[in-house]
Design a protein around this motif. Sequence first.
Motif, PDB file in Angstrom:
ATOM      1  N   VAL A  22      -3.478 -46.492 -51.809  1.00 10.88           N
ATOM      2  CA  VAL A  22      -3.009 -45.482 -50.854  1.00 10.88           C
ATOM      3  C   VAL A  22      -1.513 -45.653 -50.610  1.00 10.88           C
ATOM      4  O   VAL A  22      -0.755 -44.667 -50.608  1.00 10.88           O
ATOM      5  CB  VAL A  22      -3.802 -45.555 -49.525  1.00 10.88           C
ATOM      6  N   ARG A  23      -1.066 -46.878 -50.430  1.00  4.92           N
ATOM      7  CA  ARG A  23       0.366 -47.110 -50.218  1.00  4.92           C
ATOM      8  C   ARG A  23       1.163 -46.745 -51.464  1.00  4.92           C
ATOM      9  O   ARG A  23       2.277 -46.243 -51.375  1.00  4.92           O
ATOM     10  CB  ARG A  23       0.617 -48.553 -49.792  1.00  4.92           C
ATOM     11  N   TRP A  24       0.590 -46.989 -52.629  1.00  4.45           N
ATOM     12  CA  TRP A  24       1.266 -46.613 -53.866  1.00  4.45           C
ATOM     13  C   TRP A  24       1.419 -45.089 -53.929  1.00  4.45           C
ATOM     14  O   TRP A  24       2.467 -44.584 -54.328  1.00  4.45           O
ATOM     15  CB  TRP A  24       0.497 -47.131 -55.077  1.00  4.45           C
ATOM     16  N   THR A  40       2.889 -34.138 -43.560  1.00  8.80           N
ATOM     17  CA  THR A  40       2.684 -33.939 -44.994  1.00  8.80           C
ATOM     18  C   THR A  40       1.760 -35.012 -45.543  1.00  8.80           C
ATOM     19  O   THR A  40       0.863 -34.719 -46.341  1.00  8.80           O
ATOM     20  CB  THR A  40       4.029 -33.972 -45.747  1.00  8.80           C
ATOM     21  N   LEU A  41       1.965 -36.239 -45.118  1.00 14.83           N
ATOM     22  CA  LEU A  41       1.082 -37.321 -45.559  1.00 14.83           C
ATOM     23  C   LEU A  41      -0.347 -37.078 -45.070  1.00 14.83           C
ATOM     24  O   LEU A  41      -1.311 -37.300 -45.809  1.00 14.83           O
ATOM     25  CB  LEU A  41       1.584 -38.667 -45.037  1.00 14.83           C
ATOM     26  N   ALA A  42      -0.485 -36.626 -43.844  1.00 14.76           N
ATOM     27  CA  ALA A  42      -1.817 -36.369 -43.286  1.00 14.76           C
ATOM     28  C   ALA A  42      -2.540 -35.283 -44.077  1.00 14.76           C
ATOM     29  O   ALA A  42      -3.771 -35.320 -44.205  1.00 14.76           O
ATOM     30  CB  ALA A  42      -1.700 -35.982 -41.815  1.00 14.76           C
ATOM     31  N   ASP A  43      -1.793 -34.322 -44.607  1.00 13.12           N
ATOM     32  CA  ASP A  43      -2.401 -33.238 -45.381  1.00 13.12           C
ATOM     33  C   ASP A  43      -2.720 -33.629 -46.814  1.00 13.12           C
ATOM     34  O   ASP A  43      -3.624 -33.051 -47.419  1.00 13.12           O
ATOM     35  CB  ASP A  43      -1.472 -32.015 -45.399  1.00 13.12           C
ATOM     36  N   LEU A  45      -3.135 -37.027 -48.128  1.00 15.24           N
ATOM     37  CA  LEU A  45      -3.847 -38.282 -48.393  1.00 15.24           C
ATOM     38  C   LEU A  45      -5.314 -38.177 -47.969  1.00 15.24           C
ATOM     39  O   LEU A  45      -5.629 -37.529 -46.972  1.00 15.24           O
ATOM     40  CB  LEU A  45      -3.176 -39.445 -47.657  1.00 15.24           C
ATOM     41  N   PRO A  46      -6.204 -38.869 -48.686  1.00 14.90           N
ATOM     42  CA  PRO A  46      -7.636 -38.791 -48.374  1.00 14.90           C
ATOM     43  C   PRO A  46      -8.082 -39.806 -47.314  1.00 14.90           C
ATOM     44  O   PRO A  46      -9.189 -40.334 -47.386  1.00 14.90           O
ATOM     45  CB  PRO A  46      -8.283 -39.094 -49.730  1.00 14.90           C
TER      46      PRO A  46
END
Length: 143
Positions: A22-24, A40-43, A45-46
């Motif tokens: 996930v960090r990658w 943007t990350l919230a949209d 990332l799973p």
Amino acid sequence: MAVNTRSAKPPDEIFKALRDPVRWRIVAQMAAVDELAYVTLADTLPVVKPTISHHMKILYEAGLINVRKSGRNLYYSLRRDVLHKLIDELWELAATPRPAVSKQKGRAAVGQRRTRVDGTTRQPTRKARATHENAEEVIVLTW
């Protein structure tokens, strides 16, 4: 608008921060833009928002990102200087020279095809060696 910057950690701490998938993905998204908003990350990332915050904290503590707060919004930017320094430190450990970099894309040239006199190309065979005077040396790195 204050920008929070943390000093970079030793290479082992940076690699620990980068080893999580996930960090990658976060770092890969940040590398594509100058600044990345938290929403943007919230949209993209799973994972849930608290998990994103946890991963961002780890990246921040490793010195890999800058954080800027504007009102209620958080914006993150990748500290490319830290990554460049890490790569340079890795190259110092390598016994071979750095790979040739193509001028067009800025990446190592791999799988180059040789051009025949008649203008056609062919795939090099295993037995063939690059003995031509104008052949470039290509170094492929694997981890």
